[in-house]
Design a protein around this motif. Structure first.
Motif, PDB file in Angstrom:
ATOM      1  N   GLY A 212       0.802  -1.217   0.000  1.00 58.32           N
ATOM      2  CA  GLY A 212       0.000   0.000   0.000  1.00 58.32           C
ATOM      3  C   GLY A 212       0.831   1.261   0.000  1.00 58.32           C
ATOM      4  N   ASN A 213       0.166   2.350  -0.327  1.00 55.47           N
ATOM      5  CA  ASN A 213       0.763   3.685  -0.357  1.00 55.47           C
ATOM      6  C   ASN A 213      -0.122   4.601   0.462  1.00 55.47           C
ATOM      7  OD1 ASN A 213       1.905   6.160  -0.954  1.00 55.47           O
ATOM      8  ND2 ASN A 213       1.133   6.221  -3.066  1.00 55.47           N
ATOM      9  N   THR A 214       0.375   5.102   1.593  1.00 54.24           N
ATOM     10  CA  THR A 214      -0.409   5.973   2.466  1.00 54.24           C
ATOM     11  C   THR A 214      -0.294   7.442   2.085  1.00 54.24           C
ATOM     12  OG1 THR A 214       1.401   6.277   4.054  1.00 54.24           O
ATOM     13  CG2 THR A 214      -0.041   4.372   4.377  1.00 54.24           C
TER      14      THR A 214
ATOM     15  N   SER B   8      -0.213  10.963  -0.517  1.00 52.72           N
ATOM     16  CA  SER B   8      -1.089  11.598  -1.517  1.00 52.72           C
ATOM     17  C   SER B   8      -0.380  11.785  -2.853  1.00 52.72           C
ATOM     18  CB  SER B   8      -1.568  12.957  -0.985  1.00 52.72           C
ATOM     19  OG  SER B   8      -0.462  13.804  -0.685  1.00 52.72           O
TER      20      SER B   8
ATOM     21  N   ALA C 220       2.039   9.410  -5.954  1.00 55.32           N
ATOM     22  CA  ALA C 220       2.427   8.079  -6.398  1.00 55.32           C
ATOM     23  C   ALA C 220       3.804   7.724  -5.846  1.00 55.32           C
ATOM     24  CB  ALA C 220       2.421   8.009  -7.921  1.00 55.32           C
TER      25      ALA C 220
ATOM     26  N   GLN D 271      -2.909  -5.675 -13.279  1.00 56.04           N
ATOM     27  CA  GLN D 271      -2.669  -4.235 -13.136  1.00 56.04           C
ATOM     28  C   GLN D 271      -1.243  -3.947 -12.670  1.00 56.04           C
ATOM     29  OE1 GLN D 271      -4.541  -2.098  -9.763  1.00 56.04           O
ATOM     30  NE2 GLN D 271      -5.403  -0.710 -11.304  1.00 56.04           N
TER      31      GLN D 271
ATOM     32  N   LEU E 290       2.623   2.456  -7.072  1.00 53.37           N
ATOM     33  CA  LEU E 290       1.316   2.553  -6.432  1.00 53.37           C
ATOM     34  C   LEU E 290       0.802   3.976  -6.535  1.00 53.37           C
ATOM     35  CD1 LEU E 290       1.965   0.451  -3.199  1.00 53.37           C
ATOM     36  CD2 LEU E 290       0.707  -0.268  -5.237  1.00 53.37           C
ATOM     37  N   ASN E 291      -0.479   4.108  -6.833  1.00 54.05           N
ATOM     38  CA  ASN E 291      -1.122   5.416  -6.882  1.00 54.05           C
ATOM     39  C   ASN E 291      -1.354   5.945  -5.478  1.00 54.05           C
ATOM     40  OD1 ASN E 291      -1.272   5.382  -9.712  1.00 54.05           O
ATOM     41  ND2 ASN E 291      -3.182   4.223  -9.672  1.00 54.05           N
TER      42      ASN E 291
ATOM     43  N   ASN F 195      -2.768   6.706  -2.013  1.00 55.87           N
ATOM     44  CA  ASN F 195      -3.734   6.046  -1.127  1.00 55.87           C
ATOM     45  C   ASN F 195      -4.265   4.739  -1.713  1.00 55.87           C
ATOM     46  OD1 ASN F 195      -3.721   8.294   0.810  1.00 55.87           O
ATOM     47  ND2 ASN F 195      -4.782   9.420  -0.816  1.00 55.87           N
ATOM     48  N   GLU F 196      -3.396   4.009  -2.399  1.00 54.01           N
ATOM     49  CA  GLU F 196      -3.791   2.751  -3.032  1.00 54.01           C
ATOM     50  C   GLU F 196      -3.186   1.570  -2.271  1.00 54.01           C
ATOM     51  OE1 GLU F 196      -4.054   1.234  -7.596  1.00 54.01           O
ATOM     52  OE2 GLU F 196      -2.064   1.914  -6.948  1.00 54.01           O
ATOM     53  N   ARG F 197      -3.948   0.468  -2.189  1.00 53.57           N
ATOM     54  CA  ARG F 197      -3.439  -0.778  -1.608  1.00 53.57           C
ATOM     55  C   ARG F 197      -3.910  -1.934  -2.485  1.00 53.57           C
ATOM     56  NH1 ARG F 197      -3.921  -3.972   3.890  1.00 53.57           N
ATOM     57  NH2 ARG F 197      -1.715  -4.347   4.323  1.00 53.57           N
ATOM     58  N   ILE F 198      -2.965  -2.755  -2.948  1.00 57.07           N
ATOM     59  CA  ILE F 198      -3.246  -3.835  -3.883  1.00 57.07           C
ATOM     60  C   ILE F 198      -2.814  -5.158  -3.253  1.00 57.07           C
ATOM     61  CG2 ILE F 198      -2.668  -4.823  -6.134  1.00 57.07           C
ATOM     62  CD1 ILE F 198      -2.247  -2.020  -7.190  1.00 57.07           C
TER      63      ILE F 198
END
Length: 343
Positions: A216-218, A220, A222, A250, A288-289, A291-294
Protein backbone atom coordinates in the motif's frame (compact mmCIF):
# COMPACT_ATOMS: atom_id res chain seq x y z
CA UNK A 1 4.91 -7.23 54.59
CA UNK A 2 2.11 -9.72 55.37
CA UNK A 3 2.85 -13.19 54.07
CA UNK A 4 -0.24 -13.12 51.88
CA UNK A 5 1.32 -10.39 49.77
CA UNK A 6 4.41 -12.45 49.00
CA UNK A 7 2.44 -14.89 46.88
CA UNK A 8 1.35 -13.96 43.33
CA UNK A 9 -2.20 -12.71 43.29
CA UNK A 10 -4.32 -14.00 40.41
CA UNK A 11 -7.24 -11.85 39.31
CA UNK A 12 -9.98 -12.74 36.85
CA UNK A 13 -12.58 -10.42 35.41
CA UNK A 14 -15.36 -11.15 32.96
CA UNK A 15 -17.01 -8.28 31.12
CA UNK A 16 -19.81 -8.30 28.56
CA UNK A 17 -19.02 -5.86 25.75
CA UNK A 18 -21.79 -5.03 23.30
CA UNK A 19 -20.44 -4.21 19.85
CA UNK A 20 -22.06 -3.23 16.60
CA UNK A 21 -22.82 -6.82 15.65
CA UNK A 22 -23.13 -8.90 18.83
CA UNK A 23 -22.12 -9.18 22.46
CA UNK A 24 -18.61 -10.47 23.09
CA UNK A 25 -17.33 -12.06 26.29
CA UNK A 26 -13.88 -10.86 27.30
CA UNK A 27 -11.55 -11.93 30.10
CA UNK A 28 -8.52 -10.61 31.93
CA UNK A 29 -5.98 -12.44 34.07
CA UNK A 30 -3.25 -10.68 36.02
CA UNK A 31 -0.34 -12.79 37.26
CA UNK A 32 2.24 -11.62 39.75
CA UNK A 33 0.12 -8.60 40.74
CA UNK A 34 0.18 -6.81 44.08
CA UNK A 35 -2.39 -4.35 45.49
CA UNK A 36 -1.73 -1.09 43.65
CA UNK A 37 -0.49 2.09 45.32
CA UNK A 38 -2.73 5.13 45.21
CA UNK A 39 -2.23 7.33 42.16
CA UNK A 40 -0.46 10.62 42.82
CA UNK A 41 1.02 13.30 40.63
CA UNK A 42 4.46 11.75 41.25
CA UNK A 43 3.34 8.22 40.25
CA UNK A 44 3.34 8.17 36.45
CA UNK A 45 1.71 5.35 34.47
CA UNK A 46 3.44 3.37 31.72
CA UNK A 47 1.84 0.17 30.45
CA UNK A 48 3.55 -1.40 27.44
CA UNK A 49 3.51 -4.35 25.06
CA UNK A 50 6.62 -5.83 23.45
CA UNK A 51 7.42 -5.25 19.76
CA UNK A 52 10.19 -7.88 19.86
CA UNK A 53 11.46 -10.23 22.59
CA UNK A 54 14.23 -7.68 23.30
CA UNK A 55 11.82 -4.76 23.76
CA UNK A 56 11.93 -3.13 27.22
CA UNK A 57 9.41 -0.38 26.47
CA UNK A 58 11.85 2.36 25.43
CA UNK A 59 10.26 4.67 22.87
CA UNK A 60 11.38 5.15 20.18
CA UNK A 61 13.74 2.21 19.68
CA UNK A 62 15.69 0.73 16.76
CA UNK A 63 14.60 -2.91 17.06
CA UNK A 64 13.23 -4.73 14.04
CA UNK A 65 11.17 -6.13 12.54
CA UNK A 66 8.31 -4.36 14.28
CA UNK A 67 5.64 -6.71 12.97
CA UNK A 68 6.41 -9.91 14.90
CA UNK A 69 5.22 -8.93 18.39
CA UNK A 70 5.32 -11.80 20.91
CA UNK A 71 2.55 -10.11 22.92
CA UNK A 72 -0.20 -10.89 20.40
CA UNK A 73 -1.21 -14.52 20.06
CA UNK A 74 -4.14 -16.23 18.32
CA UNK A 75 -5.42 -19.53 19.73
CA UNK A 76 -8.26 -21.85 18.73
CA UNK A 77 -9.54 -22.25 22.32
CA UNK A 78 -9.93 -20.10 25.43
CA UNK A 79 -6.91 -21.92 26.89
CA UNK A 80 -3.78 -20.08 25.82
CA UNK A 81 -1.73 -22.06 23.29
CA UNK A 82 2.10 -22.33 23.39
CA UNK A 83 2.54 -20.58 20.03
CA UNK A 84 0.24 -18.42 17.93
CA UNK A 85 -2.01 -20.24 15.45
CA UNK A 86 -3.69 -19.25 12.21
CA UNK A 87 -7.36 -18.56 13.02
CA UNK A 88 -10.00 -21.04 11.88
CA UNK A 89 -12.37 -19.39 9.43
CA UNK A 90 -16.02 -19.13 10.50
CA UNK A 91 -15.41 -20.18 14.10
CA UNK A 92 -14.70 -18.52 17.43
CA UNK A 93 -10.98 -18.02 17.99
CA UNK A 94 -9.25 -16.16 20.83
CA UNK A 95 -6.69 -13.36 20.84
CA UNK A 96 -4.37 -13.21 23.86
CA UNK A 97 -2.64 -9.89 24.61
CA UNK A 98 0.08 -9.27 27.22
CA UNK A 99 0.09 -5.92 29.04
CA UNK A 100 3.18 -5.14 31.11
CA UNK A 101 3.32 -2.73 34.04
CA UNK A 102 5.49 -0.79 34.60
CA UNK A 103 7.35 0.26 31.52
CA UNK A 104 10.49 2.42 31.74
CA UNK A 105 8.47 5.61 32.27
CA UNK A 106 6.13 4.32 34.99
CA UNK A 107 6.01 3.56 38.68
CA UNK A 108 3.95 0.37 38.69
CA UNK A 109 0.73 2.00 39.85
CA UNK A 110 -2.46 0.30 38.74
CA UNK A 111 -3.60 1.89 35.50
CA UNK A 112 -7.01 1.77 33.87
CA UNK A 113 -7.51 1.99 30.14
CA UNK A 114 -8.74 -0.04 27.21
CA UNK A 115 -7.05 -2.50 24.87
CA UNK A 116 -8.18 -2.57 21.24
CA UNK A 117 -7.28 -5.13 18.58
CA UNK A 118 -7.61 -4.70 14.80
CA UNK A 119 -7.05 -6.73 11.63
CA UNK A 120 -6.11 -6.05 8.02
CA UNK A 121 -4.85 -7.98 4.99
CA UNK A 122 -1.29 -9.21 5.65
CA UNK A 123 1.50 -7.15 4.14
CA UNK A 124 2.57 -3.52 4.25
CA UNK A 125 1.30 -0.01 3.65
CA UNK A 126 -1.91 -0.37 5.66
CA UNK A 127 -2.94 3.23 6.41
CA UNK A 128 -4.05 4.01 9.95
CA UNK A 129 -6.90 3.97 10.73
CA UNK A 130 -8.78 3.46 7.45
CA UNK A 131 -7.25 0.12 6.41
CA UNK A 132 -7.93 -1.52 9.79
CA UNK A 133 -11.08 -3.26 11.08
CA UNK A 134 -11.60 -3.47 14.83
CA UNK A 135 -12.08 -7.02 16.15
CA UNK A 136 -12.84 -6.10 19.75
CA UNK A 137 -11.82 -4.05 22.76
CA UNK A 138 -11.96 -4.14 26.52
CA UNK A 139 -11.72 -1.71 29.42
CA UNK A 140 -9.27 -3.23 31.88
CA UNK A 141 -7.25 -2.46 35.03
CA UNK A 142 -3.56 -3.29 34.67
CA UNK A 143 -1.73 -4.05 37.92
CA UNK A 144 2.00 -4.40 38.45
CA UNK A 145 3.21 -7.48 36.60
CA UNK A 146 1.91 -9.01 33.38
CA UNK A 147 -1.81 -8.90 32.61
CA UNK A 148 -3.21 -11.22 29.95
CA UNK A 149 -6.32 -10.04 28.14
CA UNK A 150 -8.37 -12.56 26.15
CA UNK A 151 -10.63 -11.27 23.38
CA UNK A 152 -12.86 -13.74 21.52
CA UNK A 153 -12.82 -13.41 17.74
CA UNK A 154 -16.07 -14.64 16.22
CA UNK A 155 -16.92 -15.45 12.61
CA UNK A 156 -13.37 -15.08 11.30
CA UNK A 157 -13.68 -14.20 7.60
CA UNK A 158 -11.86 -16.11 4.87
CA UNK A 159 -9.19 -16.73 3.84
CA UNK A 160 -8.10 -16.61 7.49
CA UNK A 161 -4.77 -14.78 7.17
CA UNK A 162 -4.45 -11.39 8.81
CA UNK A 163 -2.14 -8.73 10.15
CA UNK A 164 -3.10 -7.86 13.74
CA UNK A 165 -2.61 -4.59 15.62
CA UNK A 166 -3.15 -3.89 19.32
CA UNK A 167 -3.40 -0.47 20.97
CA UNK A 168 -3.45 0.29 24.71
CA UNK A 169 -5.41 3.53 25.20
CA UNK A 170 -5.25 5.41 28.52
CA UNK A 171 -5.67 9.06 29.50
CA UNK A 172 -2.71 8.76 31.92
CA UNK A 173 -0.52 6.90 29.41
CA UNK A 174 -1.15 8.65 26.08
CA UNK A 175 0.30 8.01 22.63
CA UNK A 176 3.33 10.15 21.85
CA UNK A 177 2.81 10.10 18.08
CA UNK A 178 0.27 8.70 15.60
CA UNK A 179 0.18 9.22 11.85
CA UNK A 180 -0.99 7.21 8.83
CA UNK A 181 1.98 4.79 8.86
CA UNK A 182 1.99 1.91 11.33
CA UNK A 183 5.79 1.54 11.46
CA UNK A 184 6.56 4.96 13.04
CA UNK A 185 3.44 4.65 15.19
CA UNK A 186 4.70 1.35 16.58
CA UNK A 187 8.30 2.51 16.97
CA UNK A 188 7.29 5.67 18.87
CA UNK A 189 4.60 4.21 21.12
CA UNK A 190 5.23 1.36 23.51
CA UNK A 191 1.47 0.84 23.76
CA UNK A 192 1.11 -0.08 20.06
CA UNK A 193 2.16 -3.52 18.79
CA UNK A 194 1.80 -5.33 15.50
CA UNK A 195 1.94 -9.01 14.53
CA UNK A 196 2.15 -10.43 11.03
CA UNK A 197 3.30 -14.05 11.24
CA UNK A 198 1.72 -16.81 9.15
CA UNK A 199 2.11 -20.59 9.31
CA UNK A 200 2.30 -22.47 6.01
CA UNK A 201 1.89 -26.26 6.16
CA UNK A 202 2.97 -27.98 2.94
CA UNK A 203 2.99 -31.56 1.71
CA UNK A 204 5.54 -32.77 -0.86
CA UNK A 205 4.20 -32.56 -4.40
CA UNK A 206 0.80 -31.29 -3.26
CA UNK A 207 -1.08 -28.26 -4.52
CA UNK A 208 0.58 -25.06 -3.40
CA UNK A 209 -0.57 -22.98 -0.44
CA UNK A 210 -1.61 -19.45 -1.48
CA UNK A 211 -1.28 -16.47 0.84
CA UNK A 212 -2.55 -12.92 0.26
CA UNK A 213 -0.03 -10.11 0.61
CA UNK A 214 -1.03 -6.45 0.25
CA UNK A 215 1.23 -3.52 -0.59
CA UNK A 216 0.00 0.00 0.00
CA UNK A 217 0.76 3.68 -0.36
CA UNK A 218 -0.41 5.97 2.47
CA UNK A 219 0.79 9.14 0.70
CA UNK A 220 -1.09 11.60 -1.52
CA UNK A 221 1.46 11.10 -4.31
CA UNK A 222 2.43 8.08 -6.40
CA UNK A 223 5.30 6.01 -5.02
CA UNK A 224 7.71 3.29 -6.11
CA UNK A 225 8.07 0.33 -3.78
CA UNK A 226 10.01 -2.90 -3.42
CA UNK A 227 9.18 -6.34 -2.10
CA UNK A 228 12.28 -7.69 -0.36
CA UNK A 229 12.68 -11.41 0.41
CA UNK A 230 14.94 -12.88 3.09
CA UNK A 231 15.32 -16.22 4.84
CA UNK A 232 15.54 -16.25 8.64
CA UNK A 233 15.31 -20.00 9.21
CA UNK A 234 16.30 -23.00 7.14
CA UNK A 235 16.25 -22.18 3.41
CA UNK A 236 13.24 -23.01 1.27
CA UNK A 237 15.46 -25.20 -0.87
CA UNK A 238 15.79 -27.60 2.10
CA UNK A 239 12.40 -28.92 1.03
CA UNK A 240 12.85 -28.35 -2.69
CA UNK A 241 10.52 -25.40 -2.22
CA UNK A 242 9.31 -22.75 -4.62
CA UNK A 243 7.74 -19.34 -4.10
CA UNK A 244 5.83 -17.68 -6.93
CA UNK A 245 4.39 -14.16 -6.71
CA UNK A 246 1.31 -13.33 -8.78
CA UNK A 247 1.26 -9.55 -9.21
CA UNK A 248 -2.09 -9.54 -11.00
CA UNK A 249 -2.69 -7.83 -14.37
CA UNK A 250 -2.67 -4.23 -13.14
CA UNK A 251 0.49 -4.29 -11.04
CA UNK A 252 2.31 -6.63 -13.45
CA UNK A 253 1.71 -4.18 -16.32
CA UNK A 254 3.07 -1.31 -14.22
CA UNK A 255 6.11 -3.38 -13.27
CA UNK A 256 6.84 -4.23 -16.92
CA UNK A 257 6.53 -0.58 -17.97
CA UNK A 258 8.94 0.38 -15.17
CA UNK A 259 11.61 -1.97 -16.56
CA UNK A 260 10.96 -5.35 -14.88
CA UNK A 261 13.31 -4.35 -12.05
CA UNK A 262 14.36 -6.93 -9.50
CA UNK A 263 17.03 -9.36 -8.34
CA UNK A 264 16.93 -13.14 -7.85
CA UNK A 265 13.72 -13.52 -9.86
CA UNK A 266 12.38 -14.84 -13.16
CA UNK A 267 9.07 -14.51 -14.97
CA UNK A 268 7.12 -17.77 -15.11
CA UNK A 269 3.64 -16.74 -16.29
CA UNK A 270 1.51 -13.94 -17.66
CA UNK A 271 1.50 -12.11 -14.34
CA UNK A 272 3.75 -14.34 -12.23
CA UNK A 273 7.32 -14.06 -11.03
CA UNK A 274 9.25 -16.85 -9.30
CA UNK A 275 11.53 -15.92 -6.41
CA UNK A 276 14.54 -18.07 -7.30
CA UNK A 277 16.84 -16.67 -4.58
CA UNK A 278 14.53 -16.16 -1.58
CA UNK A 279 17.47 -15.36 0.70
CA UNK A 280 18.22 -12.10 -1.14
CA UNK A 281 15.63 -11.39 -3.83
CA UNK A 282 13.62 -8.27 -4.55
CA UNK A 283 10.86 -7.04 -6.83
CA UNK A 284 11.45 -3.33 -7.46
CA UNK A 285 9.72 -0.34 -9.03
CA UNK A 286 6.27 -1.49 -8.01
CA UNK A 287 4.28 1.66 -8.63
CA UNK A 288 1.32 2.55 -6.43
CA UNK A 289 -1.12 5.42 -6.88
CA UNK A 290 -1.94 7.79 -4.02
CA UNK A 291 -3.73 6.05 -1.13
CA UNK A 292 -3.79 2.75 -3.03
CA UNK A 293 -3.44 -0.78 -1.61
CA UNK A 294 -3.25 -3.84 -3.88
CA UNK A 295 -3.34 -7.50 -2.85
CA UNK A 296 -0.92 -9.95 -4.48
CA UNK A 297 -0.82 -13.74 -4.24
CA UNK A 298 2.12 -15.77 -2.89
CA UNK A 299 2.14 -19.49 -3.73
CA UNK A 300 4.36 -21.85 -1.72
CA UNK A 301 5.13 -25.42 -2.82
CA UNK A 302 7.59 -28.12 -1.70
CA UNK A 303 9.03 -31.30 -3.23
CA UNK A 304 10.38 -33.18 -0.20
CA UNK A 305 9.54 -33.52 3.48
CA UNK A 306 11.94 -32.01 6.01
CA UNK A 307 12.24 -31.58 9.78
CA UNK A 308 14.06 -28.29 9.37
CA UNK A 309 12.32 -25.10 10.46
CA UNK A 310 11.92 -22.98 7.35
CA UNK A 311 11.19 -19.29 7.79
CA UNK A 312 11.01 -16.56 5.18
CA UNK A 313 10.25 -12.84 5.45
CA UNK A 314 8.61 -10.67 2.80
CA UNK A 315 8.88 -6.92 3.46
CA UNK A 316 7.48 -3.89 1.64
CA UNK A 317 10.04 -1.08 1.38
CA UNK A 318 9.01 2.37 0.19
CA UNK A 319 8.32 6.01 1.11
CA UNK A 320 6.38 6.85 4.26
CA UNK A 321 4.81 9.93 5.80
CA UNK A 322 7.92 10.81 7.85
CA UNK A 323 9.83 11.64 4.66
CA UNK A 324 11.86 8.44 4.51
CA UNK A 325 12.13 7.07 0.96
CA UNK A 326 13.21 3.53 1.92
CA UNK A 327 11.16 2.72 5.01
CA UNK A 328 9.96 -0.67 6.24
CA UNK A 329 6.23 -0.39 5.55
CA UNK A 330 5.41 -3.81 6.95
CA UNK A 331 5.77 -7.43 6.05
CA UNK A 332 5.06 -11.03 6.94
CA UNK A 333 7.17 -13.85 8.35
CA UNK A 334 6.14 -17.21 6.94
CA UNK A 335 6.92 -20.22 9.15
CA UNK A 336 6.89 -23.19 6.77
CA UNK A 337 6.60 -26.87 7.64
CA UNK A 338 6.75 -29.71 5.12
CA UNK A 339 5.41 -33.08 6.27
CA UNK A 340 4.79 -36.37 4.56
CA UNK A 341 1.97 -36.41 2.07
CA UNK A 342 -1.04 -38.34 3.35
CA UNK A 343 -2.03 -41.49 1.51
Amino acid sequence: MPSTLRQPVRRSLFVLLTGAALATLLSVTSAGAVPPPQRTASAPADVYLMDTPADTGIQPHSLSPLWESPDIKVCHTAVECPTSQNPIVGQRNYIFLKLRNPGPYGSGVMEEGSIHVYRTTPGGGAAWPGAWTEIGWMAVPVYAGVTTVTIPWDNVPGPGHFCLLARWVSANDPMTFEGPDITPNTRNNNNVVWRNVDSVALAPGATGQVRPFAIGNTLSRATRNSLVFSEVGAPLRAAGGRLVVDLGPQLFERWVKAGRAGTGIREVGRTQVEIVEPARASLDNLQLNPNERITLGLTFTAATATQEKIALRVTQIGPDSTGAERADLGGVRYDITVGQRAG
